[in-house]
Design a protein around this motif. Structure first.
Motif, PDB file in Angstrom:
ATOM      1  N   PHE A 180       0.826  -1.205   0.000  1.00 26.48           N
ATOM      2  CA  PHE A 180       0.000   0.000   0.000  1.00 26.48           C
ATOM      3  C   PHE A 180       0.864   1.260   0.000  1.00 26.48           C
ATOM      4  O   PHE A 180       0.594   2.214  -0.744  1.00 26.48           O
ATOM      5  N   ASP A 181       1.916   1.264   0.814  1.00 29.42           N
ATOM      6  CA  ASP A 181       2.797   2.430   0.874  1.00 29.42           C
ATOM      7  C   ASP A 181       3.459   2.687  -0.477  1.00 29.42           C
ATOM      8  O   ASP A 181       3.557   3.835  -0.930  1.00 29.42           O
ATOM      9  N   GLU A 182       3.912   1.610  -1.127  1.00 32.54           N
ATOM     10  CA  GLU A 182       4.580   1.780  -2.419  1.00 32.54           C
ATOM     11  C   GLU A 182       3.577   2.199  -3.485  1.00 32.54           C
ATOM     12  O   GLU A 182       3.886   3.024  -4.350  1.00 32.54           O
ATOM     13  N   TRP A 183       2.376   1.636  -3.451  1.00 31.52           N
ATOM     14  CA  TRP A 183       1.344   2.027  -4.406  1.00 31.52           C
ATOM     15  C   TRP A 183       0.966   3.496  -4.219  1.00 31.52           C
ATOM     16  O   TRP A 183       0.745   4.227  -5.198  1.00 31.52           O
ATOM     17  N   THR A 184       0.895   3.956  -2.975  1.00 36.74           N
ATOM     18  CA  THR A 184       0.583   5.362  -2.713  1.00 36.74           C
ATOM     19  C   THR A 184       1.632   6.286  -3.309  1.00 36.74           C
ATOM     20  O   THR A 184       1.320   7.356  -3.837  1.00 36.74           O
ATOM     21  N   ALA A 185       2.889   5.851  -3.264  1.00 38.37           N
ATOM     22  CA  ALA A 185       3.976   6.681  -3.771  1.00 38.37           C
ATOM     23  C   ALA A 185       4.159   6.572  -5.278  1.00 38.37           C
ATOM     24  O   ALA A 185       4.449   7.567  -5.958  1.00 38.37           O
ATOM     25  N   GLU A 186       3.968   5.355  -5.840  1.00 36.50           N
ATOM     26  CA  GLU A 186       4.310   5.118  -7.253  1.00 36.50           C
ATOM     27  C   GLU A 186       3.103   4.961  -8.164  1.00 36.50           C
ATOM     28  O   GLU A 186       3.252   5.003  -9.387  1.00 36.50           O
ATOM     29  N   GLY A 187       1.928   4.705  -7.609  1.00 38.56           N
ATOM     30  CA  GLY A 187       0.750   4.580  -8.448  1.00 38.56           C
ATOM     31  C   GLY A 187       0.552   3.195  -9.024  1.00 38.56           C
ATOM     32  O   GLY A 187       1.038   2.193  -8.485  1.00 38.56           O
ATOM     33  N   GLY A 188      -0.120   3.137 -10.175  1.00 41.16           N
ATOM     34  CA  GLY A 188      -0.534   1.874 -10.755  1.00 41.16           C
ATOM     35  C   GLY A 188       0.574   0.986 -11.260  1.00 41.16           C
ATOM     36  O   GLY A 188       0.322  -0.165 -11.637  1.00 41.16           O
ATOM     37  N   SER A 189       1.813   1.483 -11.303  1.00 42.00           N
ATOM     38  CA  SER A 189       2.925   0.639 -11.744  1.00 42.00           C
ATOM     39  C   SER A 189       3.280  -0.430 -10.718  1.00 42.00           C
ATOM     40  O   SER A 189       4.037  -1.351 -11.017  1.00 42.00           O
ATOM     41  N   VAL A 190       2.744  -0.316  -9.525  1.00 41.82           N
ATOM     42  CA  VAL A 190       3.015  -1.282  -8.462  1.00 41.82           C
ATOM     43  C   VAL A 190       1.981  -2.396  -8.515  1.00 41.82           C
ATOM     44  O   VAL A 190       0.776  -2.138  -8.534  1.00 41.82           O
TER      45      VAL A 190
END
Length: 481
Positions: A202-212
């Motif tokens: 979730f933290d990485e998706w919040t920072a990077e968006g749909g590429s995660v």
């Protein structure tokens, strides 16, 4: 007992079971819906850490520490899998490009592959955990359940109830998927570390968006064996596979010793970095002669078909049934940190197997059976300098936690397409006693589940066998070939 009942309000369920729906090659949807997916829905219902609004978040640990649940759901014969056709939608970002939509000036079309929609005879699925839950946690789980709007994709609306099992029994199917080490179905269940992995995602998706994507978090993969309704339980080798990884590129079968040794060294290194001193079950020191109480580091080759080249496409780590609780999850967390296998003559990339169809030789089901007929893909190292008889091989099988075979054939040459033909220097370790080695074909009275690995080198992958399907009328009864 903790019971969670999921009712599909549209009578259908759509989800991506292994992250391959976007390829357009997905032919079967996920069934039954996995406990891991349900756990993720509970997590999303009220968040974790400082995002919790109505609960404390402590109640989520109930699922993480619980054994795999019994899943009461429609059988495979009562489920229809509808493969959906790709469609094009308007891309919602970016500047004007060539080939734009006439109806939407300056926008381009994007192909969407929705995957497979599953329709079951019974619209309800029940998960039953044999655990006791405190009143506060029970009420918190009920609050989260009331906030779950869908399971899988957003077009699969659901109603979720957390209740007593008896209260819901009349509303759900009587057929059940039962946890069974010898079962023929692999279903993802929550394990230690899953909550932390979801937070990290979730933290990485919040920072990077749909590429995660979830494929970037292999620690979320934890599949347990289940026996589907009506399937008979079969005898199995004690223990189970805790880790399966893919090698890129594949490696020659002649390097099995280097592959398994490097894999073992990498697992021990990262285990020590995360959890401290490795347990004896992993490194194999400090045990007696019971035979099957230590880990096995297996190389998984491409064999058994006309075009098989025998190259090693993956590795797996098998743990004994006597391993302490939590060791499998700890090993998976350590293995998820491995990016390369770099050792003597080996330098390849490695990644956790995430359920993809290819390479087929890496799929756990490829090596699990159940079957009565098994044949070695790597030669088995003889346990003693004695004539190979049925009684002698039965002793090896007993040491490996297997029932005695009823017939056996051995040969210095491979007995199946792609199986490795190795020289002595490629089998024996320097400075260690040298024993005879050969390929084997085994028949058992009843189907058994694998992986089947025999001989004195089974801890490093020698003697790994492939199931050859149901027995035939021509099954040999002699003990030598």
């Amino acid at each position: 007992m903790l019971s969670v009942t999921v009712e599909f309000l549209h009578g259908t369920f759509r989800a991506d079971p292994d992250g391959t729906a976007h390829t357009g090659r997905l032919e079967h949807g996920e069934w039954p819906p996995s406990p891991s997916r349900l756990f993720a829905a509970f997590v999303a219902a009220d968040g974790t850490r400082d995002r919790c609004r109505h609960t404390s978040g402590a109640e989520l640990s109930v699922f993480v520490g619980a054994p795999p649940p019994v899943i009461r759901a429609s059988t495979a014969s009562e489920v229809h899998h509808q493969r959906l056709q790709p469609r094009f939608i308007v891309k919602q970002e970016g500047k004007a490009h060539g080939g734009t939509q006439q109806e939407y000036v300056g926008r381009i079309a994007v192909e969407v592959r929705p995957g497979v929609r599953v329709s079951a005879r019974h619209p309800r699925v029940q998960y039953c955990w044999p655990i006791e839950v405190g009143e506060d946690d029970f009420r918190a789980l009920q609050v989260r359940a009331a906030r779950i709007g869908y399971l899988g994709c957003a077009d699969s609306p659901v109603r979720v109830r957390v209740t007593d099992a008896d209260a819901e029994a009349r509303l759900v199917p009587t057929t059940a998927f039962e946890p069974d080490p010898s079962g023929e179905v692999a279903i993802s269940v929550p394990a230690a570390g899953h909550l932390e992995a979801l937070d990290a995602a979730f933290d990485e998706w919040t920072a990077e968006g749909g590429s995660v994507g979830r494929s970037q978090f292999p620690a979320l993969i934890n599949k347990e064996r289940y026996r589907s309704p009506g399937a008979a339980s079969t005898p199995s080798a004690k223990g189970g596979v805790a880790v399966t990884m893919v090698l890129r590129p594949a490696v020659s079968a002649r390097r099995i010793s280097q592959v398994t040794a490097t894999f073992k060294a990498a697992v021990l290194k990262h285990y020590q970095a995360v959890h401290g001193e490795p347990l004896p079950e992993l490194h194999g020191h400090g045990f007696g002669s019971t035979g099957y109480d230590t880990a096995r580091y297996l190389a998984l080759p491409d064999v058994g078909h006309a075009h098989a080249k025998g190259r090693i496409h993956g590795v797996a780590l098998w743990l004994p049934a006597t391993a302490p609780d939590g060791l499998a999850a700890a090993v998976r967390a350590a293995a998820a940190r491995i990016a390369r296998l770099d050792g003597t003559g080996i330098n390849v990339g490695v990644e956790m197997w995430d359920g993809q169809r290819r390479p087929g030789s890496v799929r756990p089901s490829r090596w699990s059976g159940p079957a009565q007929h098994w044949v070695s893909v790597f030669p088995a190292i003889h346990e003693r300098h004695r004539q190979v008889t049925l009684a002698e091989v039965s002793r090896w099988c007993a040491n490996a936690g297997l029932p005695a075979p009823v017939a056996v054939r051995n040969s210095r040459s491979p007995l199946i397409a792609g199986a490795a033909r190795l020289a002595s220097v490629e089998v024996h370790r320097q400075g260690r006693p040298k024993r005879p080695f050969s390929h084997f074909e085994l028949w058992f009275d009843e189907p058994i589940s694998g992986p089947v690995v025999i001989g004195s080198g089974r801890q490093r992958g020698f003697g790994l066998c492939l199931p050859l399907g149901p027995p035939t009328a021509a099954q040999p009864r002699s003990h030598r070939g």
